[in-house]
Design an enzyme around this catalytic site. Structure first.
Site, PDB file in Angstrom:
ATOM      1  N   GLU A  21       2.954  13.428  -9.210  1.00 10.38           N
ATOM      2  CA  GLU A  21       1.968  13.200  -9.493  1.00 10.38           C
ATOM      3  C   GLU A  21       1.041  13.081 -10.833  1.00 10.38           C
ATOM      4  O   GLU A  21       0.385  12.057 -11.058  1.00 10.38           O
ATOM      5  CB  GLU A  21       1.151  14.678  -9.261  1.00 10.38           C
ATOM      6  CG  GLU A  21       1.020  14.939  -7.642  1.00 10.38           C
ATOM      7  CD  GLU A  21       0.370  13.939  -6.799  1.00 10.38           C
ATOM      8  OE1 GLU A  21      -0.834  13.566  -7.114  1.00 10.38           O
ATOM      9  OE2 GLU A  21       1.176  13.472  -5.847  1.00 10.38           O
TER      10      GLU A  21
ATOM     11  N   SER B  57       5.529  -8.527  31.121  1.00 10.68           N
ATOM     12  CA  SER B  57       4.411  -9.210  31.869  1.00 10.68           C
ATOM     13  C   SER B  57       3.126  -8.900  31.840  1.00 10.68           C
ATOM     14  O   SER B  57       2.214  -9.371  32.294  1.00 10.68           O
ATOM     15  CB  SER B  57       5.084  -9.418  33.395  1.00 10.68           C
ATOM     16  OG  SER B  57       5.982 -10.502  33.397  1.00 10.68           O
TER      17      SER B  57
END
Length: 881
Positions: A246, A513
């Site tokens: 951080e 398909s």
């Protein structure tokens, strides 16, 4: 006779009077002498001679010589007689070009001319008031119209610069400093105890009715046993991991980082990402529960961070931060997080565990995503090496840590398949600006789009159909409301404590398909329709590649409608490769609702990878059940696309509405396939017309009570590394809809390997997926009104009337859809009981197969496979008993 001397000649109009130098050397008299010497003017009461008639000169007094003005010569400027202010009026030359001395008012003295022009408003700014433009041709005038010297010009420039600097300094330094000082004394920094008291709140999830609870999310430590550590209890390993993740300059910065702030401003202005907050600023943001994007918020945050840095030590600040920050898994604070992730105290965390916890600070809502965890862990570990907090040898030897089951981490009333709903809702809210920690801190109530009846029907359908099936099979079901885009039911798997916690409803898989309707959309956009005729024979070669139909079925000539019903691969491959192009199909899928990215994966291949495989949903085509259900919902909604979503409304504990997605505006949607809504509706209606026979002609898929349904099955063929044709499938789909609901079902193994049912038969789209889909649709739609699909005008050539009915044997070969042909037998509730008219002991001869190598990339068509055994009228064509 006295000799007459000629008097001075009066100048002709427009002519300069002659210069009388002798007269100019005469001493001044009267008013002239008085004006030149600075003497007193005549008394105010003294009478002035009346002005002569216009155009006449005033009479001379006896003995007075006429005064004739001349142009000043060098050195004679002081000898010129002054001019009375009333001279021009008296000499009658007010409107002429001469002054009171008989001189031209615009004489050779440029400074005089320039001043008069300037006073009269006639001086052009570009006219140089000095001869030759002044020194060096620069010119310039002072206050009295005199030319400025170079030194004066420099002085004037520096004066302007100096005053500008004063204004700049006051605006950007003095005022901010004053405002900073005032804000500094007005703000206070909340203590960790005050912050912790506000964080132990419960988030409630409600079903679509807004009253029934799906469950509650209770934060870890929410039972009052949350522990706040002291500075000496935070180990260096934890500190360094958090610094690396951080704020690597935490130990030296004053609470804010100017470079980081400027970087954040630049990112905001350019649309980039990344902030500039230090650890101290992040604590302030958490403590104040204010993360809006505003200058005021950022300003106050910086002042508070600076004040905190002045009043507290770095050890106290990092302790306050680690006691209040959210780590995911419902855990606030490093102690609670250590227990929720690893079942241990923070003091016992090793470097690998500390790095993982530090990495999750930025993405706590994705704590259950293994890929995200590993990515964040690697980042923190690398940053620790870069900052000399970890040796390269230790880094190379480290491995990501294992987590304890989530159920052991915290009390939770949401479990099983509903956990995936919770995760999707959290992700959606985070994208809207409401991350998990903000929701928990506010104790919000989340109104879901999930219909309780639909969710229960989905879970029952999966449980009933998959009972007794191989445990390695995975399944997913998603149902979407076409009228709103809201997700009605969501089943991503069982979510078991033993580690089976992968959300298959959002997983990207090959659709086979079931992707062919998007081929049809691309064709309809080209003005061709269901009556167009193609060569559907098998095999066919396209650019050196051989493409086959299921069971090598033949359909020539073959209409598009017949090709869709029978799922003829060669027709759709022909359409995509030779007419519309792969990109048109990708665009159609995207317009229907398949996003460019789904959970970080591109469902549609990039342009350089687009090829004919897209026509049969193979190759690089990857779609999730969620997005397939949403895309088919666009067909069900008459071509209107709506974004799928899980959250209908967000409210505070007091009932205040934060946002509402159920309004008419929010659910309006937009035309998908054309800017014209009617044209988009026409395209979607033609697709629906082609998909209705796929469902109606198969009793295993048709909706109960003759309710109109449309849909398409799909399978993706398994390919091994031998190059031989393998009659196995790795994915199986069923996607279909009515005007009220669109649902997608997927069954697979989660890995690229063959899938077989409990009878050891290959699984096809109309097999297990089709049974789950039908069971769910019938249960959910029971008791609801029957809605019909709207009729639309055909596009392109009209489909010819169907041929007369044929006997069963011929129907098997010509009219049954290969999609159904290759799908499973009607699987009874008891999988050990075969259909009544099938003799399980009869072994049919094997069908001839092509032992040659399959062309590369030919997988993906669900019609590449022979018919699944077990059809009641299929004994002579099955290759197994």
């Amino acid at each position: 006779m006295t000799e007459q001397r000629p008097g001075p000649r009066r100048p002709a109009p427009g002519e300069h009077p002659p210069v009388d130098r002798a007269a100019r050397r005469q001493p001044p008299t009267g008013h002239q002498a008085m004006a030149r010497s600075g003497g007193e003017a005549p008394p105010r009461g003294a009478r002035r001679p009346a002005p002569p008639p216009g155009g006449q000169r005033p009479p001379r007094r006896p003995g007075e010589r006429p005064v004739v003005a001349a142009a000043a010569l060098p050195g004679e400027a002081d000898q010129r007689e002054p001019e009375l202010i009333t001279h021009r009026a008296y000499n009658g030359t007010t409107d002429s070009g001469f002054d009171g001395d008989g001189h031209d008012r615009f004489d050779e003295r440029p400074e005089r001319n320039g001043n008069r022009l300037h006073e009269a408003g006639l001086h052009d700014a570009n006219d140089d008031p000095t001869p030759n433009g002044g020194k060096n041709g620069k010119g310039g005038k002072g206050k009295k119209g005199k030319a400025l010297t170079p030194a004066q010009r420099r002085k004037r420039r520096w004066k302007i610069i100096r005053r500008s600097l004063y204004a700049f300094f006051g605006l950007f330094f003095v005022l901010p400093a004053a405002a900073f000082a005032i804000t500094y004394f007005l703000v206070d920094v909340p203590t960790p105890e005050e912050v912790a008291e506000q964080q132990a709140k419960v988030v409630t999830y409600l079903y679509a009715d807004g009253e029934t609870e799906m469950g509650r999310d209770i934060p870890a430590g929410g039972d009052g046993n949350r522990i706040l550590l002291k500075p000496h209890e935070i180990t260096p390993v934890v500190k360094h991991a958090v610094y690396a993740a951080e704020d690597s300059t935490f130990e030296t910065n004053p609470g804010f980082d100017i470079t980081g702030i400027l970087r954040a401003v630049y990112n905001q202005a350019t649309g980039g990402v990344g902030g500039g907050s230090t650890i101290t600023q992040q604590y302030i943001k958490v403590a104040t529960e204010n993360d809006e994007y505003s200058v005021t918020r950022k300003w106050t945050e910086i002042v508070k961070a600076f004040k905190m840095s002045n009043e507290q030590s770095k050890a106290e600040i990092i302790t306050a931060y680690l006691n209040t920050i959210y780590f995911g898994r419902g855990a606030y604070g490093i102690q609670t997080a250590a227990q929720a992730y690893f079942g241990k105290d923070a003091a016992d965390l090793d470097v690998s565990e500390a790095a993982l916890l530090a990495g999750m600070i930025q993405q706590p809502g994705r704590s259950e995503n293994p890929e995200v965890r590993e990515k964040r862990w690697n980042y923190v570990m690398d940053q620790m090496v870069a900052n000399n907090w970890l040796s390269k040898a230790e880094r190379e030897a480290a491995k990501p840590p294992e987590l304890i089951p989530l159920e052991e981490a915290k009390p939770d009333t949401i479990s099983g398949p509903k956990k995936y709903i919770q995760q999707r809702a959290m992700q959606e809210l985070a994208e809207k600006g409401y991350p998990e920690e903000k929701l928990r801190a506010g104790g919000y109530r989340i109104h879901l789009t999930i219909d309780q009846e639909a969710q229960e029907a989905a879970e029952r359908a999966v449980e009933e159909v998959m009972q007794g099936e191989p445990g390695e099979l995975k399944e997913a079901l998603v149902a979407v409301d076409p009228k709103t885009g809201g997700v009605l039911a969501y089943y991503g798997g069982p979510y078991e404590a033993d580690g089976n916690q992968y959300d298959w409803a959002s997983a990207q898989r090959n659709p086979g398909s079931s992707f062919k309707p998007f081929d049809l959309v691309a064709l309809l956009r080209h003005g061709k329709g269901l009556g167009e005729i193609y060569d559907g024979s098998s095999p066919r070669t396209f650019g050196g590649r051989e493409v086959r139909n299921s069971e090598n079925a033949q359909c020539n000539p073959c209409t598009v409608a017949e090709a869709m019903r029978r799922s003829i691969n060669t027709v759709f491959f022909d359409i995509v490769v030779n007419e519309v192009g792969p990109k048109a199909v990708a665009d159609a899928a995207s317009d229907a609702g398949i996003p460019e990215k789904g959970d970080g994966v591109n469902p549609l291949p990039t342009m350089d990878k687009l090829d004919g495989n897209i026509s049969i949903g193979g190759g690089d085509i990857m779609v999730s059940p969620l997005h397939m259900a949403s895309a088919y919902a666009t067909f069900a909604a008459d071509g209107i696309r709506r974004e799928p979503h899980f959250v209908a409304k967000l409210t505070t504990p007091d009932g205040e509405v934060v946002f509402d997605e159920t309004s008419e505006v929010a659910t309006e949607g937009e035309p998908a396939f054309s800017e014209d809504p009617e044209e988009s509706k026409r395209i979607a209606g033609n697709v629906t017309k082609s998909l209705i026979p796929v469902v109606q002609e198969d009793s295993r898929l048709a909706c109960a009570g003759g309710r109109p349904c449309a849909g398409k099955t799909g399978t993706h063929q398994y390919e091994d590394q031998s190059g031989m044709r393998v009659d196995e499938n790795s994915e199986a789909w069923m996607v279909g809809y009515t005007p009220q609901v669109s649902a997608a079902v997927w069954v697979g193994s989660g890995a690229h390997k063959p899938i077989r049912n409990s009878q050891n038969a290959p699984i096809y789209g109309s097999g297990l997926p089709g049974q789950i889909w039908k069971t769910f649709m019938d249960a959910y739609l029971e008791g609801k009104p029957v809605e019909q699909f709207e009729e639309v005008e055909p596009i392109g050539r009209v489909e010819p009337p169907p041929p007369p009915p044929q006997d069963d044997a011929s129907q098997v070969e010509t009219s049954e859809a290969p999609e159904e042909s290759e799908t499973t037998e009607p699987e009874p509730t008891d999988p050990s009981t075969p259909p009544e008219d099938e003799d399980p002991d009869v072994t049919a001869p094997e069908l001839p197969t092509n032992p040659g190598p399959e062309p590369p990339g030919n997988g993906g068509g669900d019609d590449e496979n022979p018919r699944e055994p077990g059809w009641p009228f299929d004994r002579q064509e099955s290759n197994t008993s």
